[in-house]
Design a protein around this motif. Structure first.
Motif, PDB file in Angstrom:
ATOM      1  N   ASN A   1     -22.161 -52.898  45.031  1.00 12.62           N
ATOM      2  CA  ASN A   1     -23.063 -53.231  43.924  1.00 12.62           C
ATOM      3  C   ASN A   1     -22.553 -54.445  43.167  1.00 12.62           C
ATOM      4  O   ASN A   1     -23.332 -55.345  42.830  1.00 12.62           O
TER       5      ASN A   1
ATOM      6  N   LYS B   1     -17.770 -43.593  46.674  1.00 13.07           N
ATOM      7  CA  LYS B   1     -18.197 -44.067  45.351  1.00 13.07           C
ATOM      8  C   LYS B   1     -17.644 -45.469  45.093  1.00 13.07           C
ATOM      9  O   LYS B   1     -18.343 -46.328  44.567  1.00 13.07           O
ATOM     10  N   MET B   2     -16.370 -45.675  45.456  1.00 19.45           N
ATOM     11  CA  MET B   2     -15.765 -46.991  45.245  1.00 19.45           C
ATOM     12  C   MET B   2     -16.458 -48.038  46.116  1.00 19.45           C
ATOM     13  O   MET B   2     -16.709 -49.159  45.672  1.00 19.45           O
TER      14      MET B   2
ATOM     15  N   LEU C   1     -19.533 -48.018  47.203  1.00 18.94           N
ATOM     16  CA  LEU C   1     -20.842 -48.324  46.610  1.00 18.94           C
ATOM     17  C   LEU C   1     -20.694 -49.226  45.391  1.00 18.94           C
ATOM     18  O   LEU C   1     -21.464 -50.178  45.197  1.00 18.94           O
ATOM     19  N   LEU C   2     -19.710 -48.927  44.555  1.00 23.13           N
ATOM     20  CA  LEU C   2     -19.480 -49.741  43.360  1.00 23.13           C
ATOM     21  C   LEU C   2     -19.099 -51.163  43.740  1.00 23.13           C
ATOM     22  O   LEU C   2     -19.628 -52.138  43.175  1.00 23.13           O
TER      23      LEU C   2
ATOM     24  N   SER D   1     -14.000 -38.121  48.395  1.00 17.54           N
ATOM     25  CA  SER D   1     -15.176 -38.296  47.539  1.00 17.54           C
ATOM     26  C   SER D   1     -15.087 -39.575  46.731  1.00 17.54           C
ATOM     27  O   SER D   1     -16.091 -40.171  46.387  1.00 17.54           O
ATOM     28  N   PHE D   2     -13.880 -40.056  46.452  1.00 15.18           N
ATOM     29  CA  PHE D   2     -13.712 -41.276  45.670  1.00 15.18           C
ATOM     30  C   PHE D   2     -14.018 -42.506  46.520  1.00 15.18           C
ATOM     31  O   PHE D   2     -14.585 -43.475  46.048  1.00 15.18           O
TER      32      PHE D   2
END
Length: 112
Positions: free
Chosen positions: A103, A96-97, A99-100, A92-93
């Motif tokens: 971004n 998210k990483m 995407l970050l 799950s991390f």
């Protein structure tokens, strides 16, 4: 003698007691039977105590083995859950990483 004497504890019917039944042979037989019954009772008690002691020791041993197996299974399950949670957190991390990072990369490239 009469039953009304103060110092004498005389019970009614004692005059009619059959004294012929009390002979040394009957006392010897009674004593022998008494000793044999006592020894048999002691032997039975000793055996019963031995059996109970074995039963208690076996039960304690079985409970100890069961407890150790239960503890072992609990620890194994705990380790598996810990590993699974760690793997789940990594999975799950990671998105998210990503995407970050994308971004930041996109926003950083727009600012330049």
């Amino acid at each position: 003698m009469h039953n009304d004497a103060i110092d004498i504890k005389h019970h009614d019917g004692i005059e009619e007691e059959d004294v012929s039944g009390s002979v040394p042979q009957s006392w010897a037989k009674f004593s022998k039977n008494n000793v044999e019954e006592s020894q048999a009772g002691r032997s039975s008690t000793r055996q019963l105590r031995y059996d109970v002691n074995n039963l208690i020791n076996n039960a304690a041993s079985d409970m100890s083995v069961h407890w150790n197996k239960t503890t072992e299974h609990s620890l194994t399950g705990f380790q598996r859950l810990k590993t699974h949670i760690g793997t789940s957190n990594q999975i799950s991390f990671s998105p998210k990483m990503k995407l970050l990072i994308w971004n930041v990369t996109l926003n950083g490239s727009k600012k330049q």
